[in-house]
Design a protein around this motif. Structure first.
Motif, PDB file in Angstrom:
ATOM      1  N   GLY A  19      -2.230  -4.785 -13.320  1.00 54.12           N
ATOM      2  CA  GLY A  19      -3.105  -3.704 -12.893  1.00 54.12           C
ATOM      3  C   GLY A  19      -4.176  -3.282 -13.880  1.00 54.12           C
ATOM      4  O   GLY A  19      -5.114  -2.594 -13.505  1.00 54.12           O
ATOM      5  N   GLU A  20      -4.051  -3.646 -15.139  1.00 50.85           N
ATOM      6  CA  GLU A  20      -5.068  -3.216 -16.110  1.00 50.85           C
ATOM      7  C   GLU A  20      -6.401  -3.915 -15.829  1.00 50.85           C
ATOM      8  O   GLU A  20      -6.445  -5.026 -15.323  1.00 50.85           O
ATOM      9  CB  GLU A  20      -4.605  -3.547 -17.533  1.00 50.85           C
ATOM     10  CG  GLU A  20      -4.399  -5.029 -17.751  1.00 50.85           C
ATOM     11  CD  GLU A  20      -3.819  -5.350 -19.114  1.00 50.85           C
ATOM     12  OE1 GLU A  20      -2.829  -6.071 -19.159  1.00 50.85           O
ATOM     13  OE2 GLU A  20      -4.388  -4.889 -20.115  1.00 50.85           O
TER      14      GLU A  20
ATOM     15  N   TRP B 106       0.436   3.847  -9.790  1.00 45.90           N
ATOM     16  CA  TRP B 106       0.783   3.385  -8.449  1.00 45.90           C
ATOM     17  C   TRP B 106       1.489   4.529  -7.727  1.00 45.90           C
ATOM     18  O   TRP B 106       2.588   4.917  -8.111  1.00 45.90           O
ATOM     19  CB  TRP B 106       1.704   2.172  -8.529  1.00 45.90           C
ATOM     20  CG  TRP B 106       1.095   0.990  -9.215  1.00 45.90           C
ATOM     21  CD1 TRP B 106       1.085   0.736 -10.549  1.00 45.90           C
ATOM     22  CD2 TRP B 106       0.412  -0.109  -8.600  1.00 45.90           C
ATOM     23  NE1 TRP B 106       0.435  -0.446 -10.805  1.00 45.90           N
ATOM     24  CE2 TRP B 106       0.019  -0.995  -9.634  1.00 45.90           C
ATOM     25  CE3 TRP B 106       0.102  -0.436  -7.278  1.00 45.90           C
ATOM     26  CZ2 TRP B 106      -0.683  -2.174  -9.381  1.00 45.90           C
ATOM     27  CZ3 TRP B 106      -0.583  -1.615  -7.031  1.00 45.90           C
ATOM     28  CH2 TRP B 106      -0.972  -2.465  -8.075  1.00 45.90           C
TER      29      TRP B 106
ATOM     30  N   ARG C 150       2.904   5.938 -14.450  1.00 50.84           N
ATOM     31  CA  ARG C 150       2.593   4.567 -14.015  1.00 50.84           C
ATOM     32  C   ARG C 150       2.993   4.363 -12.557  1.00 50.84           C
ATOM     33  O   ARG C 150       2.271   3.738 -11.791  1.00 50.84           O
ATOM     34  CB  ARG C 150       3.366   3.593 -14.899  1.00 50.84           C
ATOM     35  CG  ARG C 150       2.922   2.174 -14.777  1.00 50.84           C
ATOM     36  CD  ARG C 150       1.822   1.876 -15.776  1.00 50.84           C
ATOM     37  NE  ARG C 150       1.651   0.431 -15.940  1.00 50.84           N
ATOM     38  CZ  ARG C 150       0.712  -0.291 -15.319  1.00 50.84           C
ATOM     39  NH1 ARG C 150      -0.162   0.287 -14.546  1.00 50.84           N
ATOM     40  NH2 ARG C 150       0.649  -1.598 -15.500  1.00 50.84           N
TER      41      ARG C 150
ATOM     42  N   LEU D 228      -6.977   4.518 -10.604  1.00 48.69           N
ATOM     43  CA  LEU D 228      -7.436   4.130 -11.941  1.00 48.69           C
ATOM     44  C   LEU D 228      -8.351   5.202 -12.505  1.00 48.69           C
ATOM     45  O   LEU D 228      -9.291   5.644 -11.848  1.00 48.69           O
ATOM     46  CB  LEU D 228      -8.208   2.812 -11.881  1.00 48.69           C
ATOM     47  CG  LEU D 228      -7.384   1.529 -11.928  1.00 48.69           C
ATOM     48  CD1 LEU D 228      -8.213   0.358 -11.469  1.00 48.69           C
ATOM     49  CD2 LEU D 228      -6.865   1.278 -13.342  1.00 48.69           C
TER      50      LEU D 228
ATOM     51  N   MET E 163      -3.292   2.593  -5.522  1.00 45.93           N
ATOM     52  CA  MET E 163      -3.319   2.534  -6.974  1.00 45.93           C
ATOM     53  C   MET E 163      -4.530   3.317  -7.453  1.00 45.93           C
ATOM     54  O   MET E 163      -5.637   3.141  -6.942  1.00 45.93           O
ATOM     55  CB  MET E 163      -3.416   1.081  -7.463  1.00 45.93           C
ATOM     56  CG  MET E 163      -2.869   0.897  -8.860  1.00 45.93           C
ATOM     57  SD  MET E 163      -4.119   0.956 -10.139  1.00 45.93           S
ATOM     58  CE  MET E 163      -4.398  -0.790 -10.358  1.00 45.93           C
TER      59      MET E 163
ATOM     60  N   PHE F 274     -10.765   1.701 -19.230  1.00 43.57           N
ATOM     61  CA  PHE F 274      -9.879   2.039 -18.122  1.00 43.57           C
ATOM     62  C   PHE F 274      -8.466   2.331 -18.609  1.00 43.57           C
ATOM     63  O   PHE F 274      -7.993   1.753 -19.597  1.00 43.57           O
ATOM     64  CB  PHE F 274      -9.816   0.886 -17.124  1.00 43.57           C
ATOM     65  CG  PHE F 274     -11.029   0.771 -16.258  1.00 43.57           C
ATOM     66  CD1 PHE F 274     -12.145   0.061 -16.690  1.00 43.57           C
ATOM     67  CD2 PHE F 274     -11.082   1.394 -15.017  1.00 43.57           C
ATOM     68  CE1 PHE F 274     -13.276  -0.036 -15.895  1.00 43.57           C
ATOM     69  CE2 PHE F 274     -12.205   1.297 -14.215  1.00 43.57           C
ATOM     70  CZ  PHE F 274     -13.298   0.582 -14.659  1.00 43.57           C
ATOM     71  N   GLY F 275      -7.790   3.206 -17.865  1.00 45.41           N
ATOM     72  CA  GLY F 275      -6.355   3.367 -18.045  1.00 45.41           C
ATOM     73  C   GLY F 275      -5.616   2.226 -17.364  1.00 45.41           C
ATOM     74  O   GLY F 275      -6.228   1.339 -16.761  1.00 45.41           O
ATOM     75  N   GLU F 276      -4.302   2.255 -17.447  1.00 46.02           N
ATOM     76  CA  GLU F 276      -3.487   1.159 -16.912  1.00 46.02           C
ATOM     77  C   GLU F 276      -3.208   1.299 -15.426  1.00 46.02           C
ATOM     78  O   GLU F 276      -2.652   0.400 -14.820  1.00 46.02           O
ATOM     79  CB  GLU F 276      -2.177   1.071 -17.681  1.00 46.02           C
ATOM     80  CG  GLU F 276      -2.358   0.606 -19.121  1.00 46.02           C
ATOM     81  CD  GLU F 276      -1.034   0.380 -19.804  1.00 46.02           C
ATOM     82  OE1 GLU F 276      -0.935  -0.586 -20.597  1.00 46.02           O
ATOM     83  OE2 GLU F 276      -0.089   1.143 -19.557  1.00 46.02           O
TER      84      GLU F 276
END
Lengths: 117, 114
Positions: A43-44, B110, B9, B90, B88, B105-107
């Motif tokens: 997802g990164e 979800w 997360r 972001l 998801m 960006f962050g990870e």
């Protein structure tokens, strides 16, 4: 308004071959930046390469190069010598560089690349 | 090392719950953004902020609100979560761009709404 179009939902490439991921854009702004990101299944978002609208030469970063054709409004990503680890989603994006820089990235819908051994 | 941190997360929430997604950056960036990512739709901008207490609607703000009380923190709020907000999310931050890549960006978070 800015718009990014990626017409290839999915692509396959043989390991060690080169592959081109297509990206066309639309903008009325004279100054803009074009980006490519890689997103693995974790997802990164991994930044790959950047091209400014006034840059004279095509950008290159290791195995990545950006084929920038301003008149055609295209900014295709070329990956040379594909590796299994290149399998991921790839996003093309752009950003206006005027307006005091307070502008977000506009993304395409992405291309899923699968590298086959 | 520059960092954008998203507090959660993976989250599972019930329909109608109020949901907070937190994002913190340690780079003293002026701009912060929230995107939503769905298969086949790419990343779509929900809200962004170019200064403390300032916010701008993106392409899909309906059902969301944001808060930026401090420069380093940008929160996305789902006032009453619905199943169509399963996605998801972001977060990103950037300095004023001169050129090149100034966006981080962050990870990703979800979110599943059941």
């Amino acid at each position: 308004a800015q718009k990014i179009t990626q017409t290839q939902p999915g692509m396959f490439v043989q390991e060690k071959e080169a592959v081109t991921l297509d990206c066309t854009y639309d903008t009325s702004d004279p100054s803009y930046g074009l980006f490519w990101y890689k997103q693995p299944s974790s997802g990164e978002m991994i930044f790959l390469i950047y091209q400014g609208s006034y840059d004279q030469q095509n950008a290159t970063e290791g195995r990545y190069s950006l084929n920038f054709q301003k008149a055609r409004k295209s900014a295709n990503l070329v990956i040379s010598a594909s590796q299994l680890g290149d399998s991921a989603m790839y996003f093309c994006a752009m950003r206006d560089l005027l307006n005091s820089g307070n502008t977000p990235l506009v993304f395409g819908k992405g291309t899923r690349l699968s590298v086959i051994a | 090392d520059v960092k954008v941190t998203q507090s959660s997360r993976y989250l599972v929430k019930r329909t109608g719950e109020k949901v907070f997604l937190e994002c913190v950056q340690d780079m003293d960036h002026e701009n912060m953004f929230w995107y939503r990512q769905d298969p086949g739709l790419g990343l779509r901008l929900i809200y962004f902020s170019y200064d403390v207490k300032m916010k701008e609607k993106g392409d899909i703000p309906e059902g969301y609100s944001v808060s930026r009380e401090k420069k380093e923190r940008f929160s996305l709020i789902l006032e009453s979560a619905s199943t169509n907000q399963t996605s998801m999310y972001l977060c990103a931050s950037s300095s004023v761009p001169i050129s090149g890549n100034t966006i981080y960006f962050g990870e990703g978070s979800w979110l599943t709404v059941v």
